[in-house]
Design a protein around this motif. Structure first.
Motif, mmCIF file in Angstrom:
data_model
loop_
_atom_site.group_PDB
_atom_site.id
_atom_site.type_symbol
_atom_site.label_atom_id
_atom_site.label_comp_id
_atom_site.label_asym_id
_atom_site.label_seq_id
_atom_site.Cartn_x
_atom_site.Cartn_y
_atom_site.Cartn_z
ATOM 1 N N SER A 94 22.599 66.576 -90.953
ATOM 2 C CA SER A 94 22.316 65.052 -90.996
ATOM 3 C C SER A 94 22.990 64.283 -89.914
ATOM 4 O O SER A 94 24.096 64.698 -89.389
ATOM 5 C CB SER A 94 22.636 64.574 -92.501
ATOM 6 O OG SER A 94 22.522 63.031 -92.649
ATOM 7 N N ALA A 95 22.400 63.103 -89.529
ATOM 8 C CA ALA A 95 23.110 62.259 -88.583
ATOM 9 C C ALA A 95 23.340 60.868 -89.458
ATOM 10 O O ALA A 95 24.345 60.180 -89.498
ATOM 11 C CB ALA A 95 22.179 61.925 -87.394
ATOM 12 N N THR A 96 22.173 60.362 -89.987
ATOM 13 C CA THR A 96 22.429 59.080 -90.737
ATOM 14 C C THR A 96 23.344 59.129 -91.905
ATOM 15 O O THR A 96 24.200 58.220 -92.066
ATOM 16 C CB THR A 96 21.000 58.601 -91.267
ATOM 17 O OG1 THR A 96 20.100 58.213 -89.989
ATOM 18 C CG2 THR A 96 21.155 57.391 -92.297
ATOM 19 N N SER A 97 23.340 60.038 -92.802
ATOM 20 C CA SER A 97 24.244 60.242 -93.779
ATOM 21 C C SER A 97 25.521 60.341 -93.306
ATOM 22 O O SER A 97 26.504 59.823 -94.211
ATOM 23 C CB SER A 97 23.723 61.294 -94.734
ATOM 24 O OG SER A 97 22.398 61.319 -95.191
ATOM 25 N N ASN A 98 25.920 61.000 -92.309
ATOM 26 C CA ASN A 98 27.234 61.084 -91.985
ATOM 27 C C ASN A 98 27.598 59.771 -91.540
ATOM 28 O O ASN A 98 28.930 59.307 -91.896
ATOM 29 C CB ASN A 98 27.395 62.152 -90.832
ATOM 30 C CG ASN A 98 26.846 63.540 -91.216
ATOM 31 O OD1 ASN A 98 27.444 64.008 -92.301
ATOM 32 N ND2 ASN A 98 26.407 64.425 -90.243
ATOM 33 N N MET A 99 27.169 58.985 -90.755
ATOM 34 C CA MET A 99 27.363 57.798 -90.527
ATOM 35 C C MET A 99 27.607 56.731 -91.705
ATOM 36 O O MET A 99 28.391 55.920 -91.717
ATOM 37 C CB MET A 99 26.283 57.244 -89.182
ATOM 38 C CG MET A 99 26.648 55.843 -88.857
ATOM 39 S SD MET A 99 28.373 55.547 -88.189
ATOM 40 C CE MET A 99 28.104 56.397 -86.661
ATOM 41 N N LEU A 100 26.805 56.837 -92.557
ATOM 42 C CA LEU A 100 26.676 56.141 -93.836
ATOM 43 C C LEU A 100 27.988 56.223 -94.328
ATOM 44 O O LEU A 100 28.520 55.002 -95.057
ATOM 45 C CB LEU A 100 25.480 56.534 -94.833
ATOM 46 C CG LEU A 100 25.406 55.528 -95.965
ATOM 47 C CD1 LEU A 100 25.449 54.105 -95.833
ATOM 48 C CD2 LEU A 100 24.097 56.069 -97.090
ATOM 49 N N LYS A 214 26.346 47.896 -88.193
ATOM 50 C CA LYS A 214 27.869 48.363 -88.410
ATOM 51 C C LYS A 214 28.198 49.830 -87.700
ATOM 52 O O LYS A 214 29.268 50.000 -87.370
ATOM 53 C CB LYS A 214 27.875 48.477 -89.829
ATOM 54 C CG LYS A 214 28.016 47.273 -90.514
ATOM 55 C CD LYS A 214 28.145 47.059 -92.095
ATOM 56 C CE LYS A 214 28.435 45.703 -92.493
ATOM 57 N NZ LYS A 214 29.388 44.951 -92.110
ATOM 58 N N ALA A 215 26.991 50.606 -87.529
ATOM 59 C CA ALA A 215 26.965 52.020 -87.144
ATOM 60 C C ALA A 215 27.499 51.861 -85.592
ATOM 61 O O ALA A 215 28.185 52.756 -84.974
ATOM 62 C CB ALA A 215 25.730 52.601 -87.308
ATOM 63 N N LYS A 216 26.842 50.894 -84.942
ATOM 64 C CA LYS A 216 27.152 50.671 -83.532
ATOM 65 C C LYS A 216 28.597 50.098 -83.206
ATOM 66 O O LYS A 216 29.122 50.663 -82.275
ATOM 67 C CB LYS A 216 26.050 49.554 -82.893
ATOM 68 C CG LYS A 216 26.252 49.406 -81.346
ATOM 69 C CD LYS A 216 25.212 48.316 -81.051
ATOM 70 C CE LYS A 216 25.188 48.052 -79.705
ATOM 71 N NZ LYS A 216 24.285 46.951 -78.914
ATOM 72 N N ARG A 217 29.003 49.124 -83.960
ATOM 73 C CA ARG A 217 30.541 48.935 -84.067
ATOM 74 C C ARG A 217 31.183 50.016 -84.026
ATOM 75 O O ARG A 217 32.330 50.188 -83.475
ATOM 76 C CB ARG A 217 30.634 47.800 -85.109
ATOM 77 C CG ARG A 217 31.832 46.884 -84.996
ATOM 78 C CD ARG A 217 32.082 45.690 -85.997
ATOM 79 N NE ARG A 217 30.858 44.955 -85.709
ATOM 80 C CZ ARG A 217 30.448 44.146 -87.047
ATOM 81 N NH1 ARG A 217 30.930 44.457 -88.122
ATOM 82 N NH2 ARG A 217 29.585 43.608 -86.765
ATOM 83 N N LEU A 218 31.350 51.008 -85.194
ATOM 84 C CA LEU A 218 31.994 52.098 -85.156
ATOM 85 C C LEU A 218 31.774 52.991 -83.842
ATOM 86 O O LEU A 218 32.806 53.647 -83.578
ATOM 87 C CB LEU A 218 31.414 52.781 -86.634
ATOM 88 C CG LEU A 218 32.110 52.266 -87.802
ATOM 89 C CD1 LEU A 218 31.338 52.939 -88.948
ATOM 90 C CD2 LEU A 218 33.581 52.224 -87.884
ATOM 91 N N GLN A 219 30.612 53.249 -83.552
ATOM 92 C CA GLN A 219 30.567 54.129 -82.656
ATOM 93 C C GLN A 219 31.334 53.689 -81.323
ATOM 94 O O GLN A 219 31.954 54.412 -80.397
ATOM 95 C CB GLN A 219 29.066 54.334 -82.295
ATOM 96 C CG GLN A 219 28.404 55.153 -83.015
ATOM 97 C CD GLN A 219 27.035 55.314 -83.237
ATOM 98 O OE1 GLN A 219 26.170 54.095 -82.517
ATOM 99 N NE2 GLN A 219 26.311 56.189 -83.342
ATOM 100 N N LYS A 220 31.203 52.306 -81.176
ATOM 101 C CA LYS A 220 31.802 51.601 -79.951
ATOM 102 C C LYS A 220 33.645 51.670 -79.843
ATOM 103 O O LYS A 220 34.283 52.224 -79.019
ATOM 104 C CB LYS A 220 31.699 50.144 -79.739
ATOM 105 C CG LYS A 220 30.214 49.841 -79.174
ATOM 106 C CD LYS A 220 30.008 48.363 -78.795
ATOM 107 C CE LYS A 220 28.784 48.177 -77.949
ATOM 108 N NZ LYS A 220 28.555 46.792 -77.720
ATOM 109 N N SER A 221 34.041 51.836 -81.281
ATOM 110 C CA SER A 221 35.439 51.664 -81.432
ATOM 111 C C SER A 221 35.902 53.255 -81.299
ATOM 112 O O SER A 221 37.181 53.300 -81.146
ATOM 113 C CB SER A 221 35.791 51.335 -83.039
ATOM 114 O OG SER A 221 35.238 51.967 -84.008
ATOM 115 N N SER A 222 35.228 54.174 -81.651
ATOM 116 C CA SER A 222 35.591 55.401 -81.587
ATOM 117 C C SER A 222 35.348 56.206 -80.145
ATOM 118 O O SER A 222 35.758 57.088 -80.027
ATOM 119 C CB SER A 222 34.862 56.274 -82.605
ATOM 120 O OG SER A 222 33.547 56.323 -82.508
#
Length: 223
Positions: A94-100, A214-222
């Motif tokens: 999965s990709a979405t569920s991990n990000m969720l 929210k996913a985009k924000r997390l990806q940017k911060s990491s």
């Protein structure tokens, strides 16, 4: 025409619909040839090995992708996207569920698909239903995947419109076959499919917007 098939119970109504539809046999065979887990189908779609597929929501945000208004949606709970609290561990399928799980600020091991459904049914108190937590927090459904196309957009648009016109009845022999192969009773498969919807309307679009932002924000911060 080549369609990428995710062989999970949540898409069983769509695959029964394709089987019954007046479509070229070559197209129907392609579904079986390009059968895999969501993460693999995502890669095949990116490489244009398949013309269309249900793509993880997190992947479907790319500008080069054309999404259609159907997907895999949980209105509240889902039972097949779950987390066991503890050390963070992603489900490679999965990709979405991990990000969720990250968006919901939950740490643990993520499980998806039919394996997750079976685990949840065996021991529901041991797992957290990620779609239910999302709904509790935002009062919105969650869109796990969207049907996206690389080519033949008009063909797939017509196919989508026909699919959502009326509920799909799963033949008993197919239910029995899936129950045997997945180790999940026919009754539980029927009950599970009541949790899944496919049309993406205003509420679903709103949920997607919130999740992707929210996913985009997390990806940017990491990064």
């Amino acid at each position: 025409m080549v369609f990428g098939k995710i062989d999970y119970i949540n898409l069983l109504p769509f695959h029964v619909f394709l089987k019954r539809a007046s479509l070229p046999n070559a197209f129907k065979r392609s579904c079986e040839h390009q059968k895999s887990v969501p993460s693999s189908i995502n890669r095949k779609f990116r490489k244009r090995v398949v013309d269309a597929a249900f793509i993880s929501s997190i992947e479907s945000k790319r500008k080069s992708i054309t999404p259609l208004p159907i997907g895999i949606v949980a209105q509240k709970n889902v039972k097949s996207v779950i987390l066991k609290k503890g050390e963070a561990k992603r489900d490679p399928a999965s990709a979405t569920s991990n990000m969720l799980a990250r968006v919901l600020d939950l740490q643990g091991e993520v499980f998806i698909g039919d394996r997750a459904l079976k685990l949840y049914l065996q021991e529901p108190d041991a797992y957290i239903d990620l779609a239910q937590i999302w709904h509790d927090k935002y009062h919105l459904p969650f869109v796990f995947a969207r049907l996206c196309v690389n080519e033949r957009q008009s063909f797939y648009k017509k196919l989508c419109a026909k699919f959502v016109q009326r509920p799909i009845k799963i033949p008993n022999y197919i239910l029995k076959n899936y129950a045997t192969k997945r180790g999940i009773s026919e009754h539980n498969i029927k009950e599970y499919l009541k949790l899944i919807s496919y049309s993406i309307g205003r509420k679903e679009q709103k949920a997607l917007f919130i999740f992707l932002k929210k996913a985009k924000r997390l990806q940017k911060s990491s990064s």
